[in-house]
Design a protein around this motif. Structure first.
Motif, PDB file in Angstrom:
ATOM      1  N   ILE A  43     -20.397 -49.025 -17.464  1.00  0.00           N
ATOM      2  CA  ILE A  43     -20.177 -47.653 -17.915  1.00  0.00           C
ATOM      3  C   ILE A  43     -19.830 -46.762 -16.728  1.00  0.00           C
ATOM      4  O   ILE A  43     -18.864 -45.998 -16.774  1.00  0.00           O
ATOM      5  CB  ILE A  43     -21.427 -47.112 -18.646  1.00  0.00           C
ATOM      6  N   SER A  44     -20.607 -46.896 -15.667  1.00  0.00           N
ATOM      7  CA  SER A  44     -20.415 -45.998 -14.515  1.00  0.00           C
ATOM      8  C   SER A  44     -19.098 -46.221 -13.789  1.00  0.00           C
ATOM      9  O   SER A  44     -18.506 -45.274 -13.274  1.00  0.00           O
ATOM     10  CB  SER A  44     -21.584 -46.124 -13.534  1.00  0.00           C
ATOM     11  N   ASN A  45     -18.603 -47.458 -13.740  1.00  0.00           N
ATOM     12  CA  ASN A  45     -17.347 -47.691 -13.027  1.00  0.00           C
ATOM     13  C   ASN A  45     -16.127 -47.735 -13.952  1.00  0.00           C
ATOM     14  O   ASN A  45     -15.025 -48.045 -13.517  1.00  0.00           O
ATOM     15  CB  ASN A  45     -17.425 -48.944 -12.147  1.00  0.00           C
ATOM     16  N   GLY A  46     -16.341 -47.437 -15.235  1.00  0.00           N
ATOM     17  CA  GLY A  46     -15.215 -47.331 -16.155  1.00  0.00           C
ATOM     18  C   GLY A  46     -14.743 -48.633 -16.766  1.00  0.00           C
ATOM     19  O   GLY A  46     -13.739 -48.650 -17.476  1.00  0.00           O
ATOM     20  N   GLU A  47     -15.439 -49.721 -16.522  1.00  0.00           N
ATOM     21  CA  GLU A  47     -15.036 -51.011 -17.097  1.00  0.00           C
ATOM     22  C   GLU A  47     -15.343 -51.096 -18.591  1.00  0.00           C
ATOM     23  O   GLU A  47     -14.726 -51.887 -19.296  1.00  0.00           O
ATOM     24  CB  GLU A  47     -15.735 -52.161 -16.372  1.00  0.00           C
ATOM     25  N   LEU A  48     -16.298 -50.300 -19.059  1.00  0.00           N
ATOM     26  CA  LEU A  48     -16.667 -50.309 -20.474  1.00  0.00           C
ATOM     27  C   LEU A  48     -16.354 -48.965 -21.109  1.00  0.00           C
ATOM     28  O   LEU A  48     -16.696 -47.920 -20.554  1.00  0.00           O
ATOM     29  CB  LEU A  48     -18.164 -50.598 -20.642  1.00  0.00           C
ATOM     30  N   THR A  49     -15.735 -49.019 -22.272  1.00  0.00           N
ATOM     31  CA  THR A  49     -15.488 -47.794 -23.026  1.00  0.00           C
ATOM     32  C   THR A  49     -16.785 -47.417 -23.752  1.00  0.00           C
ATOM     33  O   THR A  49     -17.732 -48.215 -23.827  1.00  0.00           O
ATOM     34  CB  THR A  49     -14.364 -47.986 -24.050  1.00  0.00           C
ATOM     35  N   ALA A  50     -16.807 -46.223 -24.320  1.00  0.00           N
ATOM     36  CA  ALA A  50     -17.990 -45.769 -25.049  1.00  0.00           C
ATOM     37  C   ALA A  50     -18.284 -46.679 -26.237  1.00  0.00           C
ATOM     38  O   ALA A  50     -19.436 -47.034 -26.499  1.00  0.00           O
ATOM     39  CB  ALA A  50     -17.790 -44.331 -25.513  1.00  0.00           C
ATOM     40  N   LYS A  51     -17.239 -47.076 -26.946  1.00  0.00           N
ATOM     41  CA  LYS A  51     -17.411 -47.946 -28.107  1.00  0.00           C
ATOM     42  C   LYS A  51     -17.925 -49.323 -27.693  1.00  0.00           C
ATOM     43  O   LYS A  51     -18.825 -49.881 -28.336  1.00  0.00           O
ATOM     44  CB  LYS A  51     -16.088 -48.078 -28.862  1.00  0.00           C
ATOM     45  N   GLU A  57     -25.027 -52.266 -26.425  1.00  0.00           N
ATOM     46  CA  GLU A  57     -26.386 -51.735 -26.494  1.00  0.00           C
ATOM     47  C   GLU A  57     -27.026 -52.052 -27.843  1.00  0.00           C
ATOM     48  O   GLU A  57     -28.211 -52.367 -27.921  1.00  0.00           O
ATOM     49  CB  GLU A  57     -26.393 -50.226 -26.265  1.00  0.00           C
ATOM     50  N   LYS A  58     -26.245 -51.984 -28.904  1.00  0.00           N
ATOM     51  CA  LYS A  58     -26.744 -52.305 -30.245  1.00  0.00           C
ATOM     52  C   LYS A  58     -27.189 -53.766 -30.293  1.00  0.00           C
ATOM     53  O   LYS A  58     -28.226 -54.097 -30.861  1.00  0.00           O
ATOM     54  CB  LYS A  58     -25.639 -52.037 -31.269  1.00  0.00           C
ATOM     55  N   ARG A  59     -26.407 -54.649 -29.673  1.00  0.00           N
ATOM     56  CA  ARG A  59     -26.746 -56.072 -29.634  1.00  0.00           C
ATOM     57  C   ARG A  59     -28.026 -56.302 -28.837  1.00  0.00           C
ATOM     58  O   ARG A  59     -28.890 -57.085 -29.238  1.00  0.00           O
ATOM     59  CB  ARG A  59     -25.580 -56.858 -29.021  1.00  0.00           C
ATOM     60  N   LYS A  93     -22.074 -63.319 -22.432  1.00  0.00           N
ATOM     61  CA  LYS A  93     -20.638 -63.606 -22.511  1.00  0.00           C
ATOM     62  C   LYS A  93     -19.864 -62.404 -23.046  1.00  0.00           C
ATOM     63  O   LYS A  93     -18.766 -62.099 -22.577  1.00  0.00           O
ATOM     64  CB  LYS A  93     -20.388 -64.836 -23.391  1.00  0.00           C
ATOM     65  N   ARG A  94     -20.466 -61.705 -24.008  1.00  0.00           N
ATOM     66  CA  ARG A  94     -19.806 -60.511 -24.562  1.00  0.00           C
ATOM     67  C   ARG A  94     -19.708 -59.407 -23.513  1.00  0.00           C
ATOM     68  O   ARG A  94     -18.691 -58.715 -23.441  1.00  0.00           O
ATOM     69  CB  ARG A  94     -20.572 -60.000 -25.771  1.00  0.00           C
ATOM     70  N   ILE A  95     -20.758 -59.253 -22.714  1.00  0.00           N
ATOM     71  CA  ILE A  95     -20.720 -58.244 -21.653  1.00  0.00           C
ATOM     72  C   ILE A  95     -19.585 -58.571 -20.688  1.00  0.00           C
ATOM     73  O   ILE A  95     -18.784 -57.706 -20.334  1.00  0.00           O
ATOM     74  CB  ILE A  95     -22.066 -58.156 -20.902  1.00  0.00           C
ATOM     75  N   TYR A  96     -19.507 -59.832 -20.272  1.00  0.00           N
ATOM     76  CA  TYR A  96     -18.454 -60.242 -19.346  1.00  0.00           C
ATOM     77  C   TYR A  96     -17.075 -59.974 -19.949  1.00  0.00           C
ATOM     78  O   TYR A  96     -16.198 -59.400 -19.292  1.00  0.00           O
ATOM     79  CB  TYR A  96     -18.594 -61.725 -18.999  1.00  0.00           C
ATOM     80  N   THR A  97     -16.887 -60.392 -21.189  1.00  0.00           N
ATOM     81  CA  THR A  97     -15.586 -60.221 -21.851  1.00  0.00           C
ATOM     82  C   THR A  97     -15.198 -58.753 -21.938  1.00  0.00           C
ATOM     83  O   THR A  97     -14.059 -58.383 -21.635  1.00  0.00           O
ATOM     84  CB  THR A  97     -15.620 -60.845 -23.259  1.00  0.00           C
ATOM     85  N   LYS A  98     -16.138 -57.922 -22.354  1.00  0.00           N
ATOM     86  CA  LYS A  98     -15.840 -56.494 -22.507  1.00  0.00           C
ATOM     87  C   LYS A  98     -15.567 -55.829 -21.157  1.00  0.00           C
ATOM     88  O   LYS A  98     -14.709 -54.960 -21.048  1.00  0.00           O
ATOM     89  CB  LYS A  98     -16.987 -55.769 -23.215  1.00  0.00           C
ATOM     90  N   LYS A  99     -16.291 -56.249 -20.114  1.00  0.00           N
ATOM     91  CA  LYS A  99     -16.085 -55.646 -18.796  1.00  0.00           C
ATOM     92  C   LYS A  99     -14.757 -56.068 -18.172  1.00  0.00           C
ATOM     93  O   LYS A  99     -14.210 -55.354 -17.341  1.00  0.00           O
ATOM     94  CB  LYS A  99     -17.226 -56.019 -17.845  1.00  0.00           C
TER      95      LYS A  99
END
Length: 109
Positions: A43-51, A57-59, A93-99
Motif C-alpha cells: 500500500i505504502s509504495n503503490g504496488e497495491l491498489t485500494a481494491k 485484508e478481507k482474506r 501467493k495472492r499477495i505476491y500476485t497482486k503486488k
C-alpha cells in the motif's frame, strides 16, 4: 495443609498447561503478522491498489476467523493447523500476485 494446596496447584497446572499449548498457533500468528506487513508495504509504495488491498485484508480477516473457530473448542488439531497453513499459502501467493501485477497507484513525488 500447605502441602495439599501445593499438590493441588501442581496437578491443576499439569493439566491446564497442555491445553493452552494445544490452542496456541504461534507459527500461524507470526505468518499473519508478516503478511500484514507485506500488504502494508504494498500500500505504502503503490504496488497495491485500494481494491486489491481491501480484498487481501478481507482474506486475512477470514483466516483469522477460521483460526479463532479452530481454537474455540480448546484444541487446534493437526488437520485444522494444516488447513490454516494452506489458507496462508494461498493468501501469500495472492499477495505476491497482486503486488507484482501491472496495476500501480501513482504516488506524488
Amino acid at each position: 495443609m500447605k502441602m495439599i494446596q501445593m499438590t493441588a496447584f501442581i496437578l491443576a497446572t499439569a493439566f491446564v498447561a497442555p491445553v493452552f499449548a494445544q490452542t496456541a498457533t504461534p507459527n500461524i500468528d507470526k505468518r499473519q503478522a508478516r503478511q500484514q506487513e507485506r500488504i502494508a508495504k504494498g500500500i505504502s509504495n503503490g504496488e497495491l491498489t485500494a481494491k486489491e488491498s481491501a480484498n487481501l485484508e478481507k482474506r486475512e480477516a477470514k483466516i483469522e476467523a477460521n483460526k479463532e473457530a479452530a481454537a474455540a473448542d480448546g484444541v487446534v488439531t493437526k488437520q485444522e493447523r494444516a488447513k490454516l497453513e494452506h489458507q496462508e499459502n494461498v493468501a501469500s501467493k495472492r499477495i505476491y500476485t497482486k503486488k507484482h501485477n501491472a496495476r500501480k497507484v501513482e504516488t506524488s513525488q
